[in-house]
Design a protein around this motif. Structure first.
Motif, PDB file in Angstrom:
ATOM      1  N   GLU A 153       0.829  -1.200   0.000  1.00 33.07           N
ATOM      2  CA  GLU A 153       0.000   0.000   0.000  1.00 33.07           C
ATOM      3  C   GLU A 153       0.867   1.255   0.000  1.00 33.07           C
ATOM      4  O   GLU A 153       2.054   1.213   0.343  1.00 33.07           O
ATOM      5  N   GLU A 155       5.254   3.024  -8.992  1.00 38.86           N
ATOM      6  CA  GLU A 155       3.905   2.997  -9.585  1.00 38.86           C
ATOM      7  C   GLU A 155       3.982   2.654 -11.074  1.00 38.86           C
ATOM      8  O   GLU A 155       3.497   3.383 -11.943  1.00 38.86           O
ATOM      9  N   THR A 212       4.678  -1.006  -6.957  1.00 33.81           N
ATOM     10  CA  THR A 212       3.274  -0.693  -7.226  1.00 33.81           C
ATOM     11  C   THR A 212       2.460  -0.844  -5.955  1.00 33.81           C
ATOM     12  O   THR A 212       2.755  -1.715  -5.124  1.00 33.81           O
ATOM     13  N   ARG A 248      -0.739  -1.468  -6.232  1.00 29.77           N
ATOM     14  CA  ARG A 248      -1.877  -2.267  -6.679  1.00 29.77           C
ATOM     15  C   ARG A 248      -1.475  -3.735  -6.785  1.00 29.77           C
ATOM     16  O   ARG A 248      -0.291  -4.074  -6.817  1.00 29.77           O
ATOM     17  N   ASP A 249      -2.457  -4.599  -6.847  1.00 25.31           N
ATOM     18  CA  ASP A 249      -2.204  -6.004  -7.142  1.00 25.31           C
ATOM     19  C   ASP A 249      -1.717  -6.080  -8.585  1.00 25.31           C
ATOM     20  O   ASP A 249      -2.473  -5.752  -9.517  1.00 25.31           O
ATOM     21  N   ALA A 270      -3.775  -5.587 -12.107  1.00 27.59           N
ATOM     22  CA  ALA A 270      -3.485  -4.535 -13.084  1.00 27.59           C
ATOM     23  C   ALA A 270      -3.369  -5.113 -14.490  1.00 27.59           C
ATOM     24  O   ALA A 270      -3.767  -4.478 -15.474  1.00 27.59           O
TER      25      ALA A 270
END
Length: 460
Positions: free
Chosen positions: A174, A245, A285, A287-288, A292
């Motif tokens: 996160e 990211e 990242t 995100r998963d 993505a």
């Protein structure tokens, strides 16, 4: 339960005996010493949490004692007793030698009792602070990462295993969990440690500029390109490049990035000349990454190329046992940055931090600690220094009929939260609250009085 250990250094036997008996009746373990010569030996053997000494007694040099104690036992507060002209000496001792407080003779034992309680609390906090410092030094930090929880130990082990190679690493977690710090630690432990480390945030750069940022451009390559510019790959040559990211990078640029990773060659915009680069790629990242790929924001072939090794940074809520160490590390670092006197966080303030959900993770904790450090005028950060920060978990606790405690939360903290939450639910009806809690009304009043005396009650 003994409140603390008090060493009294005084040349007046009668006064020492009287004061010692009074403090014993208030729950303190007391030891006495007449004169100055064996003071340090007594400090070593008795390990007091506070010292009271008569600055006006014959044969006692308050300044000399304070200097010795400060060098030998810096965590122990010293309270001076003074009379007549020695009051000026006591004041100077506070200002110049770090004495905690002074009282004029005859001593008001009730006032002394209040000051002594605070001194003992400060002594204990200083000792806990020193323990945390040693934990940080010995096993609580790994590179720029802080924590000794089982989840962080796993992160450290992964970093140690991958640091010596040139394999690509994907760091997930996160926002605010320390992904960039993990990347820096990998770089600093690698053979590339003396070469550049660059981090580029793919979500913070406009799509139209990102290719130029990564690969560079030649003079005249596009409107506004008035000179040659080296890209991140060239600047990080022989070192490490973190692509933070990575899922925010445009798909077309992801394809170009994949070719660069495979061929180890870049082309500046406006040039066809091959430029060889030797760069270790780390990606991050929040995100998963597989999610993505399913969403179409991350190319599957790029993920497979980057995802040689994955390191997951746990959210702060999953490693709350690291909170004291993290808080201490941040206080020390931020106090030095801002030139502030804060040195540690009080137990009551740590309780407030423990019951927040920390959606912003370590980054959010840093912001909370930094504000407290800036406004704190003493060495100990208290709960009120966090106001008016919106601790979301505490609001939820008051709005719901359940309380969730992290594993390992101290029993006294759990008991206090249950009592205060029950009082909220009963709208401060103490009789009804005591009945719900299964305790007597007298016990409830005793608990609340203890919380109030310790400054642990919420300020309404």
């Amino acid at each position: 339960m003994v409140k603390g250990r008090v060493l009294i250094i005084d040349g007046d036997h009668q006064h020492t005996a009287s004061l010692g008996e009074e403090l014993k009746s208030r729950g303190y373990e007391v030891n006495t010493e007449v004169g100055r010569s064996p003071v340090l030996e007594k400090v070593d053997s008795f390990a007091p949490t506070a010292i009271i000494t008569d600055a006006s007694a014959p044969g006692i040099d308050a300044f000399a004692i304070l200097r010795e104690l400060r060098a030998h036992q810096p965590h122990t507060p010293v309270i001076l007793i003074a009379k007549g002209s020695s009051v000026e000496i006591a004041l100077r001792a506070i200002q110049e030698e770090g004495a905690y407080h002074y009282f004029e003779k005859p001593v008001d034992v009730d006032k002394l009792g209040v000051v002594l309680e605070r001194a003992v609390e400060l002594s204990q906090a200083r000792r806990e602070n020193e323990i945390l410092r040693r934990q940080l030094r010995d096993r609580g930090a790994f590179g720029e990462l802080v924590g000794e929880s089982e989840t962080m130990q796993k992160v450290y082990n992964f970093i140690e295993q991958v640091a010596s190679s040139s394999a690509s690493v994907l760091i997930t977690g996160e926002s605010g969990t320390g992904k960039e710090l993990a990347a820096r630690t990998i770089h600093n432990l690698s053979p590339r440690r003396n070469a550049p480390f660059l981090a580029i945030n793919c979500s913070a750069i406009p799509d139209t500029l990102m290719e130029s940022e990564l690969f560079g451009h030649e003079n005249g390559a596009f409107t506004g390109a008035v000179s040659r510019r080296h890209g991140c790959f060239e600047l990080a040559n022989t070192g490490t490049l973190l692509l933070d990211e990575i899922g925010e990078m445009p798909s077309l640029l992801q394809a170009k990035l994949l070719r660069v990773i495979e061929e180890r060659v870049v082309h500046r915009l406006g040039s066809r000349k091959d430029i060889s680069v030797d760069v270790r790629i780390l990606a991050a990242t929040n995100r998963d990454p597989h999610g993505a790929v399913r969403d179409g924001t991350l190319r599957e072939d790029l993920l497979y190329r980057l995802n040689v090794i994955t390191i997951h940074m746990p959210p702060l809520a999953d490693r709350m046992e690291d909170l004291p160490l993290l808080s201490q590390h941040l206080v020390t670092r931020l106090a030095a940055k801002h030139g502030r006197p804060a040195k540690f966080v009080s137990s009551a303030a740590l309780d407030a931090l423990r019951f927040h959900s920390w959606p912003g993770n370590v980054r959010e904790l840093r912001n909370v600690i930094e504000r407290a450090v800036v406004i704190c005028s003493g060495e100990q950060i208290e709960r009120h220094h966090f106001a008016p920060y919106p601790f979301e978990q505490r609001r939820r606790i008051r709005d719901e009929d359940t309380i969730t405690f992290p594993v390992g939360a101290p029993l006294e903290v759990i008991e206090r939260q249950m009592i205060l939450r029950t009082l909220d639910k009963t709208e401060n009806n103490k009789t009804k609250a005591a009945e719900l809690l299964g305790i007597s009304l007298k016990t409830l009043h005793n608990k609340l009085n203890a919380y109030k005396a310790s400054g642990l009650l919420d300020k309404k």
